[in-house]
Design an enzyme around this catalytic site. Structure first.
Site: not given
Ligand code: NAD
Length: 488
Positions: A173, A225-226, A230, A247, A281, A382
Site C-alpha cells: 500500500k 512513515g511518521g 507508526g 522506519e 527522513c 522533524e
C-alpha cells in the site's frame, strides 16, 4: 490522463466501491492522474489472495527461482527506468536527476537481494551422529508493506525485494499521494509468470494501512512513515503479535567542528538539508557548528542559499523542487514561524519564492534559521522541508549532549579532521547511521534504520532479508531408541 487500478489475485480491478482520488502535481497543482482509492474491503480481498498464494504452490519455489525473479525485476526496472523516473518526478516534484538516481538504486537493491537469496543456505548444527539438526530460514507469510510519499518506489523496493526473495507473499500500500511508480512497478510484476496472489497492490489511505496492521491473516507489517501512524500500527499489530518493522522519522544533527574542511562542510550542509527539498527522513536539517567558526559558517551559507535554483524538476538546471503537498507546505511555514517566535533569526527564505511560476504549487525558498537553541521546538521536532536550523556549540561534550537529546535516532554526521574525535563522536552518537565527513550515502550492503523513536528493525543488508524470515530448528532423529526415562 493516467488511471490506476488495484492488482489483486493476479487481476487488475477497480475498488469495490469504485473509489478514485485525483493525484495532483506538487509543481502546479494540476491533476495528473486518477488513482484507485481502495477501502478496507479491497484490502481484505488482497490479504485473502496473498494468504491462499502463500499456503499454495508459492511455498514450493526454490531460492534459485526467487533469486531469478528478483534479477528479472531488476532488468525490467532498467528497461523502464526513464518512464519510472518521469513518473516519480511528476508525482513527487523531485528533480529528474534525483529520480533517475532512485531508479538505479532500486535496480541495485533487487540485484543485491537476488545475490543474497541465492547464497542463502541453512546451517547444519553439531549434533550426535544419529541426528540431523539443521537451522532453516523460512518465509514469515503474508507481508503488508506500507510506504510514504517522499521516496515512493525506493522505499517499496527496500521491502518488496527481501519479502519476495525470502518466499513471502505481499500486499503493498503506497501513500495515496504518490501511487504512480508503485502502480507502474506492479505492471512490470504482472508481466512475470507469478502465481496469482503472490504480489498485490492496494492503493488507498490510512484505513487500508490500518487493515493490513490489524488483520489476523497478515503475519508481518513493514511500515515507513511518521511516528503517529507508526504508533497505531504497533498497537494494531498486537492482535496476532505480528512481526513489525518500523522506519520512522528523524531529527538528524549535522555537527561541524572548527577543524573541519570548511569548503566541503558548507557544501554538504546544503546537500544534507535541501536534497529533495529536505523531505528525507535522514535530512541534516539540524546544523550544529562550533562557536569559533559559527558566524563565518552562517555567512557562507547565506551567500549560497539565494543561488540555489528552485524550479520544475524536469528543467535541467533545477536543484530543488517543490514540497509534496499543501499540508506539508503549511506545516513547514508554521514551523518556521514558531522558530522565529521562539527567538531564532531568519537569515534566508521562510516563504514562497517570488514570481508567477511559483504562485501555483507547493514552493518554498531554501530557509536558514540561525541562533537556534536546543530547547526550541524547531530543534526538537522533524520539519521535513527545506529548512536548516543552526545551533552553536562550545565543546565536544556539549555537542554530543545536545545531539543525543532527542527522541529520534536515525542519522547523524560529524565534520572534523581529527580522527580520534571522529571515532569518539561516532561511537557516542545514538543514531542508526553516523557519517564522518560526508552526508547521505546509503547502499544496499549497509543496514538502514533508527535507534529510539526512529523505528524498530533494519532494512537493507543481510539483516534486511532476515527480518522477512522465521528461523526454524529442524531436528531429525534417524535411529530412535526407547529412553526408559519413565521406566520400562
Ligand atoms: P505517514 O505516516 O503519514 O504515512 C505513511 C504511510 O502510512 C502512508 O502510506 C499512509 O497512507 C499510511 N498510514 C497513515 N496512517 C496509517 C495508519 N494509522 N495505519 C496504517 N497506515 C497508515 O507518513 P508520510 O507523511 O507519508 O511520510 C513522512 C514520514 O515518513 C516522515 O516522518 C519521515 O521521516 C518518514 N520516513 C522515514 C524513513 C526511514 O527510513 N526511517 C524514510 C522515509 C520517510
Amino acid at each position: 490522463m493516467i488511471q490506476t487500478q488495484l492488482y489483486i489475485d493476479g487481476q487488475w480491478q477497480s475498488p469495490i466501491d469504485q473509489g478514485t482520488r485525483a493525484i495532483v502535481s506538487p509543481a502546479d497543482e494540476s491533476v495528473i492522474a486518477q488513482a484507485a482509492e481502495a477501502t478496507r474491503a479491497d484490502a481484505r480481498l488482497a490479504i485473502a489472495a496473498a494468504r491462499r498464494a502463500f499456503d499454495g504452490p508459492w511455498r514450493q519455489t526454490t531460492i534459485r527461482d526467487r533469486a531469478r525473479l528478483l534479477n528479472k525485476i531488476a532488468e525490467l526496472i532498467d528497461r523502464d527506468a526513464e518512464k519510472l523516473a518521469h513518473l516519480e518526478s511528476l508525482n513527487t516534484g523531485k528533480t529528474l536527476t534525483e529520480s533517475r538516481t532512485d531508479m538505479g538504486d532500486i535496480a541495485a537493491t533487487f540485484r543485491y537481494f537476488a545475490g543474497l537469496v541465492a547464497s542463502e543456505a541453512g546451517a547444519v548444527n553439531e549434533a550426535p551422529h544419529h541426528v540431523i539438526s539443521r537451522t532453516l530460514r523460512e518465509p514469515v507469510g503474508v507481508c503488508g508493506l506500507i510506504t510514504p510519499w517522499n521516496y515512493p518506489l525506493l522505499q517499496a523496493a527496500w521491502k518488496i525485494a527481501p519479502a519476495l526473495g525470502a518466499g513471502n507473499t505481499v500486499v503493498i500500500k503506497p501513500s495515496n499521494l504518490t501511487p504512480l511508480t508503485t502502480h507502474h512497478f506492479t505492471q512490470l510484476v504482472a508481466e512475470l509468470d507469478l502465481p496469482p496472489g503472490v504480489f498485490n497492490l492496494v492503493t488507498g489511505g490510512a484505513e487500508v494501512g490500518a487493515e493490513l496492521a490489524e488483520s489476523l491473516d497478515v503475519d508481518l507489517v513493514s511500515f515507513t512513515g511518521g511516528a503517529f501512524a507508526g504508533e497505531s500500527i504497533m498497537k494494531a499489530a498486537t492482535g496476532n503479535f505480528k512481526r513489525i518493522g518500523l522506519e520512522l522519522g528523524g531529527k538528524n544533527p549535522n555537527i561541524v567542528f572548527a577543524d573541519a574542511d570548511l569548503d566541503a562542510a558548507v557544501d554538504y550542509a546544503l546537500n544534507a538539508a535541501f536534497f529533495h527539498a529536505g523531505q528525507v527522513c535522514s535530512a541534516g536539517s539540524r546544523l550544529m557548528v562550533e562557536d569559533s567558526i559559527y558566524d563565518a559558517f552562517i555567512g557562507r551559507l547565506a551567500e549560497r542559499l539565494p543561488r540555489i535554483v528552485i524550479g520544475n524538476g524536469f528543467h535541467g538546471e533545477t536543484r530543488m523542487g517543490p514540497v509534496q503537498s499543501a499540508q506539508q507546505h503549511e506545516k513547514i511555514l508554521g514551523m518556521v514561524q514558531a522558530g522565529i517566535a521562539e527567538g531564532a533569526r531568519l537569515v534566508h527564505g521562510g516563504k514562497r519564492p517570488p514570481g508567477d511560476v511559483f504562485k501555483q504549487g507547493y514552493w518554498l525558498e531554501p530557509t536558514l534559521l540561525a541562533d537556534v537553541t536546543a530547547q526550541m521546538k524547531i530543534a526538537k521536532e522533524e520539519i521535513f522541508g527545506p529548512v536548516i536550523t543552526a545551533e552553536r556549540f562550545r565543546s565536544e561534550a556539549e555537542a554530543l549532549r545536545a545531539a543525543n537529546d532527542t527522541p529520534y535516532g536515525l542519522a547523524a554526521a560529524v565534520w572534523t579532521r581529527d580522527l580520534d574525535k571522529a571515532n569518539r563522536m561516532s561511537r557516542a552518537l545514538r543514531f542508526g547511521t553516523v557519517w564522518v565527513n560526508d552526508y547521505h550515502p546509503y547502499f544496499p550492503e549497509a543496514p538502514w534504520g533508527g535507534y529510539k523513536a526512529s523505528g524498530i528493525g533494519r532494512e537493507l543488508a543481510r539483516i534486511g532479508l532476515d527480518e522477512y524470515t522465521e528461523l526454524k530448528h529442524s531436528y531429525i532423529n534417524l535411529a530412535p531408541k526407547a529412553m526408559g526415562w519413565f521406566g520400562a
